[in-house]
Write an enzyme that holds these catalytic residues in place. Sequence first.
Site, PDB file in Angstrom:
ATOM      1  N   GLU A   1       3.094 -30.270  47.691  1.00 33.72           N
ATOM      2  CA  GLU A   1       2.584 -31.643  47.683  1.00 33.72           C
ATOM      3  C   GLU A   1       2.300 -32.080  46.248  1.00 33.72           C
ATOM      4  O   GLU A   1       1.370 -32.822  45.970  1.00 33.72           O
ATOM      5  CB  GLU A   1       1.292 -31.746  48.484  1.00 33.72           C
ATOM      6  CG  GLU A   1       1.426 -31.473  49.964  1.00 33.72           C
ATOM      7  CD  GLU A   1       0.092 -31.603  50.665  1.00 33.72           C
ATOM      8  OE1 GLU A   1       0.047 -32.188  51.751  1.00 33.72           O
ATOM      9  OE2 GLU A   1      -0.920 -31.104  50.107  1.00 33.72           O
TER      10      GLU A   1
ATOM     11  N   TYR B   1      -3.916 -40.326  56.139  1.00 31.89           N
ATOM     12  CA  TYR B   1      -5.234 -40.166  55.531  1.00 31.89           C
ATOM     13  C   TYR B   1      -6.288 -41.008  56.245  1.00 31.89           C
ATOM     14  O   TYR B   1      -7.486 -40.723  56.155  1.00 31.89           O
ATOM     15  CB  TYR B   1      -5.176 -40.575  54.062  1.00 31.89           C
ATOM     16  CG  TYR B   1      -4.284 -39.698  53.209  1.00 31.89           C
ATOM     17  CD1 TYR B   1      -4.360 -38.311  53.274  1.00 31.89           C
ATOM     18  CD2 TYR B   1      -3.366 -40.269  52.322  1.00 31.89           C
ATOM     19  CE1 TYR B   1      -3.552 -37.511  52.481  1.00 31.89           C
ATOM     20  CE2 TYR B   1      -2.549 -39.475  51.531  1.00 31.89           C
ATOM     21  CZ  TYR B   1      -2.647 -38.107  51.610  1.00 31.89           C
ATOM     22  OH  TYR B   1      -1.840 -37.320  50.824  1.00 31.89           O
TER      23      TYR B   1
ATOM     24  N   GLU C   1      -7.030 -28.553  57.618  1.00 34.46           N
ATOM     25  CA  GLU C   1      -6.748 -28.311  56.205  1.00 34.46           C
ATOM     26  C   GLU C   1      -8.031 -28.026  55.443  1.00 34.46           C
ATOM     27  O   GLU C   1      -9.040 -28.712  55.615  1.00 34.46           O
ATOM     28  CB  GLU C   1      -6.039 -29.522  55.593  1.00 34.46           C
ATOM     29  CG  GLU C   1      -5.656 -29.311  54.138  1.00 34.46           C
ATOM     30  CD  GLU C   1      -4.778 -30.433  53.590  1.00 34.46           C
ATOM     31  OE1 GLU C   1      -4.699 -30.553  52.352  1.00 34.46           O
ATOM     32  OE2 GLU C   1      -4.176 -31.174  54.394  1.00 34.46           O
TER      33      GLU C   1
ATOM     34  N   HIS D   1      -7.052 -27.494  46.729  1.00 37.45           N
ATOM     35  CA  HIS D   1      -8.338 -27.797  47.349  1.00 37.45           C
ATOM     36  C   HIS D   1      -9.303 -26.612  47.278  1.00 37.45           C
ATOM     37  O   HIS D   1     -10.483 -26.784  46.925  1.00 37.45           O
ATOM     38  CB  HIS D   1      -8.138 -28.195  48.812  1.00 37.45           C
ATOM     39  CG  HIS D   1      -7.423 -29.496  48.990  1.00 37.45           C
ATOM     40  ND1 HIS D   1      -7.083 -29.992  50.232  1.00 37.45           N
ATOM     41  CD2 HIS D   1      -6.969 -30.403  48.089  1.00 37.45           C
ATOM     42  CE1 HIS D   1      -6.462 -31.149  50.091  1.00 37.45           C
ATOM     43  NE2 HIS D   1      -6.361 -31.409  48.797  1.00 37.45           N
TER      44      HIS D   1
ATOM     45  N   ASP E   1      -4.926 -25.122  51.364  1.00 37.74           N
ATOM     46  CA  ASP E   1      -4.399 -25.880  50.221  1.00 37.74           C
ATOM     47  C   ASP E   1      -4.909 -25.225  48.945  1.00 37.74           C
ATOM     48  O   ASP E   1      -6.121 -25.134  48.720  1.00 37.74           O
ATOM     49  CB  ASP E   1      -4.855 -27.336  50.313  1.00 37.74           C
ATOM     50  CG  ASP E   1      -4.228 -28.215  49.246  1.00 37.74           C
ATOM     51  OD1 ASP E   1      -4.430 -27.944  48.048  1.00 37.74           O
ATOM     52  OD2 ASP E   1      -3.530 -29.184  49.611  1.00 37.74           O
TER      53      ASP E   1
ATOM     54  N   ARG F   1      -1.546 -44.545  54.570  1.00 36.43           N
ATOM     55  CA  ARG F   1      -2.703 -45.365  54.226  1.00 36.43           C
ATOM     56  C   ARG F   1      -3.006 -46.403  55.296  1.00 36.43           C
ATOM     57  O   ARG F   1      -3.841 -47.284  55.090  1.00 36.43           O
ATOM     58  CB  ARG F   1      -2.467 -46.064  52.882  1.00 36.43           C
ATOM     59  CG  ARG F   1      -2.209 -45.116  51.725  1.00 36.43           C
ATOM     60  CD  ARG F   1      -3.423 -44.277  51.372  1.00 36.43           C
ATOM     61  NE  ARG F   1      -3.166 -43.362  50.271  1.00 36.43           N
ATOM     62  CZ  ARG F   1      -4.042 -42.482  49.814  1.00 36.43           C
ATOM     63  NH1 ARG F   1      -5.240 -42.397  50.379  1.00 36.43           N
ATOM     64  NH2 ARG F   1      -3.749 -41.678  48.814  1.00 36.43           N
TER      65      ARG F   1
ATOM     66  N   HIS G   1      -3.794 -33.131  42.651  1.00 31.69           N
ATOM     67  CA  HIS G   1      -2.731 -32.143  42.614  1.00 31.69           C
ATOM     68  C   HIS G   1      -1.944 -32.245  41.313  1.00 31.69           C
ATOM     69  O   HIS G   1      -1.777 -33.333  40.751  1.00 31.69           O
ATOM     70  CB  HIS G   1      -1.777 -32.344  43.793  1.00 31.69           C
ATOM     71  CG  HIS G   1      -2.421 -32.150  45.124  1.00 31.69           C
ATOM     72  ND1 HIS G   1      -1.697 -32.120  46.302  1.00 31.69           N
ATOM     73  CD2 HIS G   1      -3.722 -31.948  45.489  1.00 31.69           C
ATOM     74  CE1 HIS G   1      -2.522 -31.938  47.318  1.00 31.69           C
ATOM     75  NE2 HIS G   1      -3.748 -31.841  46.843  1.00 31.69           N
TER      76      HIS G   1
END
Length: 279
Positions: free
Chosen positions: A256, A70, A142, A179, A176, A37, A226
């Site tokens: 994850e 991120y 990703e 996702h 992912d 972060r 998730h």
Amino acid sequence: MLKIGCHLSASKGYLAMGKQAAEIGANTFQFFTRNPRGGAVKAFDPEDIAAYRTFAEEHGFFPILAHAPYTLNACAAKENLRTFAHETMADDLNRLSYIPGSMYNFHPGSHVQQGAEVGIQYICEMLNEILKPDQPTTVLLETMAGKGSEVGRSFEEIRAILDGVEQQQVMGVCLDTCHVFDAGYDIVNRLDDVLEEFDRVIGLNRLKAIHLNDSMNPFGSHKDRHQKIGQGTIGLEAMERIINHPILRDLPFYLETPNDVSGYAKEIALLKGLYHEEV
């Protein structure tokens, strides 16, 4: 053999992550290169890296996956944020060069009302400035769920980025499961069709890793939450089909899911039990 790992904390270094992964039955792992972060990063420790490489070779580990923070947004509207993304990725790849064969995964970013075409242009510009023809780390885009102004919500957007990168040989894709399901790719009922579409648009030769996550949200929701394996809207039966699919079964899978280390150990054991070893 199922190539399976989970997301571990890098706070104690590479060797500590390797040992923790082995303790919970993993043979690879993923980690954030720095504060996810923010941008703070641990001091570079070549002795720790050397010790990890010896440990990994002794334990038959598969390539590890480094995850960019991120906060890395290569297509941000503000120039200072794009500069941060450039400097962060360049530094991360320099550090990873000491672990040949590793992979580096990043979220393409959010275009913030500039439009996907502008965002893709910025991403390609950054990659073309950073990537070198002889770098030992594969960089992975990703697949994203499509919330807000995310770039990478479709296979076509991922392909557009790849087409704009000069050093094609060092690029790949991390798919992912949460996702793509949230983005509207039905991996539960039409896995073969989704993989055929991936091959047609991107090329299966680009697929280098899988983030194996269940989803808290319904199909096509364009959200990103998730869930633990088998406890979400994708479900355990679909997860079993994914890890055993002939196109996917030899790829590395990285969990994850919302777990602590003991929870990851249970999921790894569960997935190993569902994996069909070839005779």
